[in-house]
Design a protein around this motif. Structure first.
Motif, PDB file in Angstrom:
ATOM      1  N   GLY A 405       0.799  -1.221   0.000  1.00 17.84           N
ATOM      2  CA  GLY A 405       0.000   0.000   0.000  1.00 17.84           C
ATOM      3  C   GLY A 405       0.827   1.264   0.000  1.00 17.84           C
ATOM      4  O   GLY A 405       0.335   2.332  -0.377  1.00 17.84           O
ATOM      5  N   CYS A 408       1.012   1.604  -4.102  1.00 15.81           N
ATOM      6  CA  CYS A 408      -0.307   1.854  -4.686  1.00 15.81           C
ATOM      7  C   CYS A 408      -1.309   0.927  -4.018  1.00 15.81           C
ATOM      8  O   CYS A 408      -1.026  -0.262  -3.819  1.00 15.81           O
ATOM      9  CB  CYS A 408      -0.279   1.611  -6.198  1.00 15.81           C
ATOM     10  SG  CYS A 408      -1.890   1.862  -6.998  1.00 15.81           S
ATOM     11  N   THR A 409      -2.475   1.453  -3.698  1.00 19.45           N
ATOM     12  CA  THR A 409      -3.466   0.667  -2.958  1.00 19.45           C
ATOM     13  C   THR A 409      -4.120  -0.405  -3.820  1.00 19.45           C
ATOM     14  O   THR A 409      -4.558  -1.430  -3.303  1.00 19.45           O
ATOM     15  CB  THR A 409      -4.552   1.602  -2.388  1.00 19.45           C
ATOM     16  OG1 THR A 409      -3.919   2.706  -1.733  1.00 19.45           O
ATOM     17  CG2 THR A 409      -5.408   0.881  -1.361  1.00 19.45           C
ATOM     18  N   VAL A 410      -4.187  -0.193  -5.125  1.00 19.19           N
ATOM     19  CA  VAL A 410      -4.871  -1.157  -6.002  1.00 19.19           C
ATOM     20  C   VAL A 410      -4.198  -2.532  -5.971  1.00 19.19           C
ATOM     21  O   VAL A 410      -4.839  -3.535  -5.646  1.00 19.19           O
ATOM     22  CB  VAL A 410      -4.984  -0.612  -7.439  1.00 19.19           C
ATOM     23  CG1 VAL A 410      -5.484  -1.703  -8.381  1.00 19.19           C
ATOM     24  CG2 VAL A 410      -5.928   0.586  -7.478  1.00 19.19           C
ATOM     25  N   PRO A 433      -6.225   0.798   2.701  1.00 15.39           N
ATOM     26  CA  PRO A 433      -6.255   2.181   2.203  1.00 15.39           C
ATOM     27  C   PRO A 433      -5.701   3.214   3.177  1.00 15.39           C
ATOM     28  O   PRO A 433      -5.450   4.351   2.776  1.00 15.39           O
ATOM     29  CB  PRO A 433      -7.758   2.418   1.945  1.00 15.39           C
ATOM     30  CG  PRO A 433      -8.302   1.066   1.642  1.00 15.39           C
ATOM     31  CD  PRO A 433      -7.558   0.149   2.571  1.00 15.39           C
ATOM     32  N   CYS A 437      -0.356   5.872   0.156  1.00 13.68           N
ATOM     33  CA  CYS A 437       0.117   5.563  -1.188  1.00 13.68           C
ATOM     34  C   CYS A 437       0.841   6.769  -1.784  1.00 13.68           C
ATOM     35  O   CYS A 437       0.761   7.885  -1.270  1.00 13.68           O
ATOM     36  CB  CYS A 437      -1.051   5.156  -2.085  1.00 13.68           C
ATOM     37  SG  CYS A 437      -2.195   6.497  -2.444  1.00 13.68           S
ATOM     38  N   PRO A 634     -10.636   6.072  -0.305  1.00 14.02           N
ATOM     39  CA  PRO A 634      -9.568   5.918  -1.299  1.00 14.02           C
ATOM     40  C   PRO A 634     -10.041   6.328  -2.686  1.00 14.02           C
ATOM     41  O   PRO A 634     -11.215   6.654  -2.897  1.00 14.02           O
ATOM     42  CB  PRO A 634      -9.244   4.417  -1.239  1.00 14.02           C
ATOM     43  CG  PRO A 634     -10.512   3.778  -0.770  1.00 14.02           C
ATOM     44  CD  PRO A 634     -11.122   4.769   0.182  1.00 14.02           C
ATOM     45  N   THR A 638      -9.283   2.253  -6.484  1.00  5.76           N
ATOM     46  CA  THR A 638      -9.233   1.367  -5.317  1.00  5.76           C
ATOM     47  C   THR A 638     -10.628   0.876  -4.956  1.00  5.76           C
ATOM     48  O   THR A 638     -10.822  -0.307  -4.629  1.00  5.76           O
ATOM     49  CB  THR A 638      -8.603   2.092  -4.115  1.00  5.76           C
ATOM     50  OG1 THR A 638      -7.269   2.480  -4.454  1.00  5.76           O
ATOM     51  CG2 THR A 638      -8.570   1.191  -2.895  1.00  5.76           C
ATOM     52  N   THR A 641     -11.561  -1.818  -7.227  1.00  8.69           N
ATOM     53  CA  THR A 641     -10.822  -3.040  -6.909  1.00  8.69           C
ATOM     54  C   THR A 641     -11.435  -3.741  -5.704  1.00  8.69           C
ATOM     55  O   THR A 641     -11.554  -4.977  -5.681  1.00  8.69           O
ATOM     56  CB  THR A 641      -9.341  -2.714  -6.629  1.00  8.69           C
ATOM     57  OG1 THR A 641      -8.792  -2.047  -7.765  1.00  8.69           O
ATOM     58  CG2 THR A 641      -8.551  -3.984  -6.369  1.00  8.69           C
TER      59      THR A 641
END
Length: 678
Positions: A405, A408-410, A433, A437, A634, A638, A641
C-alpha cells in the motif's frame, strides 16, 4: 500454439525474472509472495516454433490453501502445459525441493531450472550437477535469471523433454533408503515407506477400477491419503480400512527425509563464517531492533525524497511557469476568448502542470522503494511484523498487502488474495487504504512545504507512520469485537541480500512513473476541466466570481460536515470531494480553485499560503487536511478493486463509509487536541 510451458516455483525464486528474460515483459518483480497472484502469459519463437509461456503465482506446494496456490495447481492439473519448468532457488535448495517432488509425482514432464547459481558460488558452495538430476529423474539446468545465463540451454531442455518418457526406470534412481522399499516402484523419484506404498497400491487399484479415465492414479492416491479436500470430493472411494486417517504429516516428513538425503549427496557447503545475510538479519529482523530499523530506513527514504526531489523540482517549476505565461500570451495574441484562455491556463495547465512538478519526488520515492524491494529487505519487514499481526487476529501474511500500500493501494488490495481466510481479506480491505500511497505524497509536499517549511520530510514520515498505526489500531478494535483467535502463521522466504538489479529496478520505477504520467494526462486532466467548469459557471452562466459558481454551492453545502475537523473552507471541501477520483487531484483542484498557475513553485505556495491565512487556515488546519487525506475514502480505482475482490457493491460502500468515518474521527481528535495546545 505448438507448445505451452508453465513456470512454477517458490516465491522469490526468480521465476518472474526468468519469465521477463524470455518475453521482455515489464512485470513487477518483488521479494514477497502475493504480487503475481494471477497467471501472466507471453510468447516467444524458437526455430520457427511459437512457444507460449505462462508465469504462475509463487507457491510453496500444490496443496491449495491460498488463492495463489489454487491458481498454480489448477493450471498444472488442467493439462494445458506440455512442459513444466520448476524454478528452484539453488541458494535455499532444501526448501525449494518440496514443490519439485510434488511436481514429479504428477507424472508430467518437468525440467528443473536451478536459479541463482551465482549466489551459491559466491558462498563458496557447490552442487553436484550430475548426481542431482539422477536422484530427481528429470533434467536439471543451472541458470542465472538476473544475468541471463543458461536460458537457451533451459529452453532446449524443455523442448527436448516434452516428448520424453516421464517414468523411465533407466534414469530414475532412489536415493532415499528407509530400509524398507518397494523395488517395483523404482521408476518413481519419491518412494515412501512400505506402509504408505501398500496403501497407495490399494487406492490406485480402486481408483483405476472406479474411474478408468483418471490420469496419474498414483498422485490422486497420495492426495486421498493426505485427505486433500478437492480430490476427496472429486474421486471418492470406499476404503475405510485404508483411508483410516490423514497421512499428510507422514508423507511430508518422508519427503523431507528424502530431500535431506539429496542435500547430503549433492550439496558441498563451504567452511566460511556466518553468511553476510545472517549477520545483517541479526539486527534487521530482531524482536527489539527490527521495527526501529524499519522506521529509521523509511525516515531516510523521506529525507532523500524531499531533499533531492525539491532540488530537481525547481527546474520543472521554471518550465511550467514559462509554459503558462507563453500560452497566456499566445492565446491573447490569437484573440482567444476569456473562457478559452481560462480553461487552458487556469484549468488544464494549473491542474495538470501543478501535478507534474511533483514528479521528481515521486521518482525518488519509487526508486528508494524499488531498491529496498530488490535488495531483499521488504520481506524482512513482513517477517518482523508477523508477531504483531498475529496478535491482531490476522495472519502475518496480512502485512504484505499493507506494505504494498505504500506504493499503490490497487495492487495492495489485490494481494489480499493470498490470505486463506475470507474474513482476513475483508479486514485488510478495510485497513490497507490507510497506508499512505504515493498519490498522497503531492498533498504532503504541498501543505508541509507551505506550513512546515523547516520539517516537511518529518511531517511526511509521521503521516506514513500514522497511517500504519491507524491500521493496527483498527485491526485491534475489530479483533477485540471479533474474538477469533486462530490466525494463520506467516510462511515467507527471506531471500539473501543482494545488490539490486538495474533492469529490475528500472522496470519498477518506469512502470510507476508511467502510471503517474498517464494519470496526469487522463484522470487529472479530466478532473481539472470538470472542476474549472464547476467554478466558472453558475446558475447564470459563465461567471468570474467563484462565489456564485456551482463549485461554491457544492462546497458551502459540505462546510458543516468539514468544519468540526478544521476544514470549513468551501474550496477545501470541493478539493477533497474531487480527490476521490485520484488523490493527486486534491492538489490540482487547489490550484484551480485558488487560481494559482504553478502551485508547487515557491511563489505559488507563498500566494496560496497567504490566501488560506486570510481565511483563517493555519498550521493546525494544514495538519488536519493532511491527516484527513491520509485516511479518507480511497481513490475510485481502489474502490473498484475492492468491489471486484469482495464481489459485492455493498461491501465497497461499507468500506468507503468506514474509511470516511475513521478519517473524520481521527482528524476531529487531532483538531481538538491541537486547539487545546495552541
Amino acid at each position: 500454439m505448438s507448445m505451452t510451458i508453465g513456470f512454477i516455483g517458490n516465491p522469490n525464486c526468480g521465476k518472474t525474472t526468468l519469465f521477463n528474460a524470455y518475453t521482455g515483459a515489464n512485470l513487477k518483480v518483488a521479494n514477497w509472495p502475493g504480487v503475481t497472484v494471477e497467471r501472466t502469459e507471453g510468447t516467444i519463437t524458437r526455430n520457427g516454433e511459437e512457444i507460449r509461456l505462462v508465469d504462475l503465482p509463487g507457491t510453496y506446494s500444490l496443496t491449495s490453501y491460498t488463492m495463489e496456490e489454487q491458481v498454480a495447481r489448477n493450471f498444472i492439473m488442467s493439462g494445458e502445459a506440455d512442459v513444466i519448468i520448476d524454478v528452484v532457488d539453488a541458494s535455499v535448495l532444501e526448501r525449494n525441493l518440496y514443490l519439485t517432488l510434488q511436481l514429479l509425482e504428477l507424472g508430467k514432464p518437468v525440467v528443473v531450472a536451478l536459479n541463482m547459481m551465482d549466489i551459491v558460488k559466491k558462498r563458496g558452495a557447490e552442487i553436484d550437477m550430475h548426481r542431482l538430476p539422477e536422484m530427481l529423474g528429470c533434467p536439471v539446468i543451472p541458470i542465472s535469471a538476473r544475468k541471463r545465463t543458461g536460458l537457451s540451454i533451459l529452453m532446449h531442455a524443455a523442448e527436448h523433454h516434452r516428448d520424453a518418457q516421464v517414468h523411465d526406470p533407466l534414469i530414475h534412481e532412489h536415493a532415499y533408503d528407509s530400509g524398507h522399499r518397494h523395488d517395483h516402484h523404482a521408476e518413481f523419484a519419491m518412494v515412501y515407506s512400505d506402509e504408505i506404498e501398500d496403501k497407495i497400491d490399494v487406492i490406485m487399484d480402486a481408483l483405476s477400477e472406479k474411474y478408468p479415465d483418471i490420469e496419474n492414479p498414483r498422485w490422486h492416491a497420495i492426495k486421498l491419503l493426505e485427505q486433500d479436500g478437492e480430490v476427496c470430493r472429486k474421486y471418492p472411494v470406499d476404503l475405510p480400512d485404508v483411508l483410516d486417517r490423514s497421512y499428510e504429516s507422514d508423507i511430508i516428513n518422508q519427503k523431507y527425509d528424502f530431500i535431506q538425503e539429496i542435500i547430503d549427496e549433492v550439496l558441498v557447503k563451504s567452511e566460511k563464517a556466518e553468511a553476510l545475510t545472517e549477520k545483517i538479519d541479526g539486527l534487521l529482523t530482531s524482536k527489539i531492533w527490527g521495527v526501529p530499523c524499519f522506521l529509521a530506513i523509511m525516515a531516510v527514504v523521506f529525507i532523500l525524497t524531499f531533499a533531492f526531489g525539491d532540488w530537481i523540482k525547481g527546474f520543472m517549476e521554471v518550465g511550467i511557469d514559462s509554459l503558462s505565461a507563453g500560452l497566456s500570451e499566445g492565446l491573447e495574441t490569437l484573440g482567444a476568448s476569456p473562457v478559452i484562455r481560462s480553461l487552458i491556463v487556469d484549468g488544464i495547465v494549473a491542474g495538470v502542470g501543478g501535478i507534474l512538478t511533483f514528479l521528481p519526488n515521486i521518482f525518488i520515492l519509487f526508486l528508494a522503494l524499488a531498491l529496498l524491494e530488490d535488495s531483499g529487505y521488504m520481506s524482512r519487514v513482513a517477517y518482523v511484523m508477523e508477531g504483531i499481526m498475529s496478535r491482531l487476529g490476522v495472519s502475518g501474511r496480512a502485512f504484505i498487502p499493507m506494505i504494498l500500500g505504500f506504493g499503490c493501494t490497487v495492487p495492495a488490495i489485490m494481494a489480499g488474495r493470498t490470505l486463506e481466510n475470507v474474513r482476513d481479506r475483508q479486514k485488510i480491505m478495510l485497513v490497507t487504504p490507510f497506508m499512505s500511497c504515493s498519490a498522497r505524497l503531492p498533498i504532503y509536499i504541498l501543505f508541509s512545504g507551505m506550513f512546515f517549511p523547516d520539517s516537511p520530510a518529518l511531517i511526511a514520515f509521521c503521516l506514513y507512520v500514522g497511517g500504519l498505526l491507524t491500521a493496527i489500531i483498527v485491526l485491534a478494535v475489530i479483533h477485540a469485537v471479533d474474538k477469533r483467535r486462530d490466525p494463520g502463521r506467516l510462511l515467507i522466504e527471506l531471500p539473501d541480500y543482494k545488490l539490486p538489479g538495474a533492469r529490475t529496478v528500472g522496470i519498477y520505477v518506469w512502470e510507476k512513473v508511467k502510471d503517474y504520467l498517464t494519470k496526469a494526462g487522463t484522470t487529472i486532466f479530466i478532473a481539472s476541466i470538470i472542476l474549472w467548469a464547476l467554478m466558472s459557471f453558475g446558475s447564470g452562466g459563465y461567471t468570474s466570481d467563484m462565489t456564485e459558481s456551482f463549485a461554491a454551492v457544492i462546497g458551502k453545502a459540505l462546510v458543516p460536515f468539514f468544519a468540526p475537523v478544521g476544514l470549513g473552507i468551501w474550496q477545501i471541501a470541493v478539493a477533497l470531494i474531487a480527490g476521490i477520483s485520484a488523490k493527486e487531484v486534491v492538489v490540482s483542484s487547489c490550484a484551480v480553485l485558488f487560481g494559482i498557475g504553478n502551485i508547487n513553485s515557491a511563489d505559488g505556495m507563498s500566494e496560496m499560503a497567504g490566501i488560506l491565512a486570510s481565511l483563517g487556515f493555519g498550521q493546525l488546519n494544514a495538519l488536519c487536511l493532511m491527516v484527513f487525506c491520509l485516511l479518507y475514502i480511497p481513490c475510485a480505482a481502489t474502490l473498484a478493486t475492492i468491489r471486484k475482490e469482495a464481489g459485492s457493491t455493498k461491501w465497497m460502500f461499507i468500506a468507503a463509509g468506514f474509511q470516511l468515518a475513521v478519517a473524520w474521527a481521527v482528524t476531529f481528535i487531532v483538531y481538538r487536541i491541537g486547539l487545546l495546545i495552541v
